[in-house]
Write an enzyme that holds these catalytic residues in place. Structure first.
Site, PDB file in Angstrom:
ATOM      1  N   ASP A  30      -7.745   3.193   2.930  1.00  0.00           N
ATOM      2  CA  ASP A  30      -9.189   3.015   2.780  1.00  0.00           C
ATOM      3  C   ASP A  30      -9.841   4.333   2.372  1.00  0.00           C
ATOM      4  OD1 ASP A  30     -11.665   1.832   2.849  1.00  0.00           O
ATOM      5  OD2 ASP A  30     -11.608   1.272   4.953  1.00  0.00           O
ATOM      6  N   ASP A  31     -10.261   4.420   1.126  1.00  0.00           N
ATOM      7  CA  ASP A  31     -10.908   5.625   0.596  1.00  0.00           C
ATOM      8  C   ASP A  31      -9.951   6.814   0.529  1.00  0.00           C
ATOM      9  OD1 ASP A  31     -13.114   4.008   0.713  1.00  0.00           O
ATOM     10  OD2 ASP A  31     -14.286   5.262   2.069  1.00  0.00           O
ATOM     11  N   ARG A  73     -10.949  -4.507  -3.204  1.00  0.00           N
ATOM     12  CA  ARG A  73     -10.000  -5.361  -2.486  1.00  0.00           C
ATOM     13  C   ARG A  73      -9.967  -6.763  -3.095  1.00  0.00           C
ATOM     14  NH1 ARG A  73      -8.622  -2.811   2.474  1.00  0.00           N
ATOM     15  NH2 ARG A  73      -9.547  -0.733   2.425  1.00  0.00           N
ATOM     16  N   LYS A 122      -7.915  -4.163   7.649  1.00  0.00           N
ATOM     17  CA  LYS A 122      -9.186  -4.393   6.968  1.00  0.00           C
ATOM     18  C   LYS A 122      -9.033  -5.433   5.874  1.00  0.00           C
ATOM     19  CE  LYS A 122     -13.019  -1.892   4.785  1.00  0.00           C
ATOM     20  NZ  LYS A 122     -13.555  -0.543   4.444  1.00  0.00           N
ATOM     21  N   HIS A 124     -12.269  -7.436   4.518  1.00  0.00           N
ATOM     22  CA  HIS A 124     -13.482  -7.018   3.806  1.00  0.00           C
ATOM     23  C   HIS A 124     -13.756  -7.801   2.533  1.00  0.00           C
ATOM     24  CE1 HIS A 124     -16.248  -3.293   3.087  1.00  0.00           C
ATOM     25  NE2 HIS A 124     -16.761  -4.098   3.985  1.00  0.00           N
ATOM     26  N   HIS A 180     -11.170   6.275   6.013  1.00  0.00           N
ATOM     27  CA  HIS A 180     -12.581   5.975   5.793  1.00  0.00           C
ATOM     28  C   HIS A 180     -13.456   6.768   6.762  1.00  0.00           C
ATOM     29  CE1 HIS A 180     -16.292   3.581   5.543  1.00  0.00           C
ATOM     30  NE2 HIS A 180     -15.789   2.971   4.486  1.00  0.00           N
ATOM     31  N   ASP A 272      -7.905   1.719  -2.132  1.00  0.00           N
ATOM     32  CA  ASP A 272      -8.885   0.859  -2.803  1.00  0.00           C
ATOM     33  C   ASP A 272      -9.761   1.611  -3.792  1.00  0.00           C
ATOM     34  OD1 ASP A 272     -10.138   2.234  -0.761  1.00  0.00           O
ATOM     35  OD2 ASP A 272     -11.164   0.505   0.091  1.00  0.00           O
ATOM     36  N   ASN A 273     -10.115   2.856  -3.473  1.00  0.00           N
ATOM     37  CA  ASN A 273     -10.998   3.636  -4.347  1.00  0.00           C
ATOM     38  C   ASN A 273     -10.873   5.106  -3.991  1.00  0.00           C
ATOM     39  OD1 ASN A 273     -13.101   1.833  -2.371  1.00  0.00           O
ATOM     40  ND2 ASN A 273     -13.071   4.032  -2.053  1.00  0.00           N
ATOM     41  N   ARG A 281     -15.809   8.166  -4.272  1.00  0.00           N
ATOM     42  CA  ARG A 281     -16.160   6.759  -4.079  1.00  0.00           C
ATOM     43  C   ARG A 281     -17.554   6.437  -4.609  1.00  0.00           C
ATOM     44  NH1 ARG A 281     -16.785   4.814   1.979  1.00  0.00           N
ATOM     45  NH2 ARG A 281     -18.785   5.853   1.656  1.00  0.00           N
TER      46      ARG A 281
END
Length: 510
Positions: A30-31, A73, A122, A124, A180, A272-273, A281
């Site tokens: 995540d991030d 996602r 996660k 989301h 994150h 994801d990013n 991000r």
């Protein structure tokens, strides 16, 4: 006797076939960025991911198709860019974005072919009908801190899934919440929840986690972040949660091995990013798009430990997984019989696991509309070889800042220094960051930091025109509703049903 021998042979063949199951394990951080040893970060300790990299092919040019959590996602799980699958911004809370009800995601497709699907961590994305995992342990039925950062709890859930799936092929999706930021929602645990579960008073304990602390003086400050004490402290906290993510990868891979799936499972690791820092991000500059990507295939050991320079996208994950299972993508339309048949714009990465491609694989695309519902800043991107073209559709407005990043020490440091007219120690200033041109063209071979916009340079007019045309073609292929924005209105119904047109607005933006 021959009859019994025949029966034995048939049964033996059945056992051999049944034990040669094909499974998939997908790790989505995540991030996360490239703060990983395998990606040449010599400070942040990630031995488990590095070990996985030695059993994988490592992609040097892997990109997200959108720099926001839920939209990315949704793209990972559907193979469709966010503007095509309908999940334009964050899924939860007041944002409430969802994919179109008719979209076919990986769990929907695989369920039709007898493959067990599970998600731990996660999720989301929504709605549930589009993303119906058979086994689902997510923020929808647990605390996100427990199911996304407590690697011991996650390990036990993975063990439960593997136990129940031992008699059929499976896809297991692990959505880590690390690294994150959490200062916006859980500030007591630190900027990145780096204190959560570390054994200190009030922090709880995660038995499988051995916390690693980093000095702000140790961290490697990327070019796109200001080199100040505040930003270094932020990065040190992020490194600690990257280490927890790494140890989580390790314990889950151990569960996979102990369940007997070390030689029948395709393993993918990505994020994801980009990281939640300036230019990261929510941006589609390189720090917002570039991702780690490792793929370990037990059937392609010849490329273990090698690197690929192919340009690949998170949109390639769905076709890769379907290719692994030898399952065709379903034939369907999103809205009505008059709408086009949905086609994947990504490609399977399995051929790259065979050998490095000699041609092609030099272009990726991205699109972004929103993060939070108040952050409308649509962008479209083509990155072809060393050229990068960004179209900022809402360029007349300032670039928005998300809640997580706004309260971070890194961004607050930029605000304080700007107000006090102190040196930023950054390669931009806030005015340059907020206000952008409609078109940004960069030659990354000479300008890897994306500081010199060539869009208005006459020497690059031919390159600009070619990239604009190719970007428009991709928008057409992916049924982009923003196709004509902001200079025109798309008319594609009624009189224009058979020949859609961009009807000019004459608003001075041409």
């Amino acid at each position: 006797m021959r009859f019994y021998l025949l029966i034995f042979a048939v049964l033996t063949q059945f056992v051999i076939i049944s034990t040669q199951k094909k499974n998939v394990l997908i790790f989505v951080a995540d991030d996360a960025g490239l703060q990983i040893g395998a990606y040449n970060n010599t400070v942040c300790r990630t031995p488990h991911i590095d070990h996985l990299a030695r059993r994988s092919i490592l992609f040097r040019n892997a990109y997200t198709s959108v720099s926001s959590c839920s939209p990315s996602r949704s793209a990972i799980l559907t193979g469709l860019p966010q503007h095509q699958n309908g999940l334009y911004g964050l899924h939860q809370g007041i944002h409430h974005f969802n994919s179109f009800d008719t979209v076919w995601s990986l769990p929907r497709i695989l369920a039709k072919h007898g493959i067990q699907t599970g998600i731990v961590g996660k999720k989301h994305v929504g709605p549930e009908s589009v993303f119906p995992f058979d086994y689902s342990q997510t923020e929808e039925n647990h605390s996100i801190l427990q199911v996304g950062r407590n690697i011991t709890f996650m390990k036990l859930l993975v063990r439960e899934f593997l136990h129940h799936s031992q008699n059929q092929p499976f896809l297991l999706y692990i959505g880590f919440h690390d690294p994150h930021r959490c200062g916006h929602t859980q500030p007591q645990y630190g900027a990145f929840c780096e204190k959560f579960g570390n054994g200190e008073p009030g922090m709880g304990m995660i038995p499988d986690w051995k916390p690693i602390s980093y000095s702000p003086d140790q961290v490697i400050v990327p070019y796109f972040i200001q080199d100040t004490p505040a930003a270094r402290l932020d990065l040190a906290a992020q490194y600690t949660t990257m280490s927890r993510l790494d140890q989580g990868v390790g314990v889950i891979l151990k569960e996979l091995e102990q369940a007997g799936h070390g030689t029948d499972t395709l393993i993918l690791f990505t994020s994801d990013n980009g990281i939640p820092f300036p230019n990261g991000r929510t941006n589609l500059y390189e720090p917002g798009m570039i991702e780690p990507m490792l793929i370990s295939s037990p059937k392609h050991r010849q490329r273990w430990g090698q690197e690929s320079n192919a340009f690949v996208s998170l949109l390639d994950i769905v076709p890769t997984v379907l290719d692994w299972y030898k399952i065709p993508y379903p034939k369907y339309r999103l809205f009505s019989q008059s709408s086009p048949i949905v086609q994947l714009s990504g490609s399977s990465l399995l051929p790259i696991l065979e050998e490095e491609p000699s041609a092609g694989w030099d272009t990726v695309y991205a699109s972004h509309n929103l993060h939070e519902i108040t952050m409308y800043y649509p962008m479209r991107v083509i990155h072809k070889k060393h050229y990068k073209l960004i179209h900022n559709l809402n360029y007349k407005m300032p670039f928005p800042i998300d809640q997580d990043f706004y309260i971070s020490e890194t961004f607050q440091d930029l605000l304080r220094r700007t107000r006090r007219k102190k040196p930023l120690h950054w390669n931009k200033n806030l005015n340059q960051y907020y206000y952008r041109s409609a078109w940004e063209l960069y030659d990354l071979s000479n300008d890897p930091k994306e500081l010199s916009n060539l869009a208005s340079n006459a020497s690059y007019s031919n390159i600009l025109a070619v990239l604009q045309k190719q970007l428009l073609d991709w928008q057409n292929i992916t049924s982009d509703p923003w196709l004509c924005s902001p200079i025109a209105v798309l008319e594609d119904a009624g009189l224009y049903k058979s020949h859609p047109r961009c009807m000019p607005l004459y608003n001075g933006l041409q």
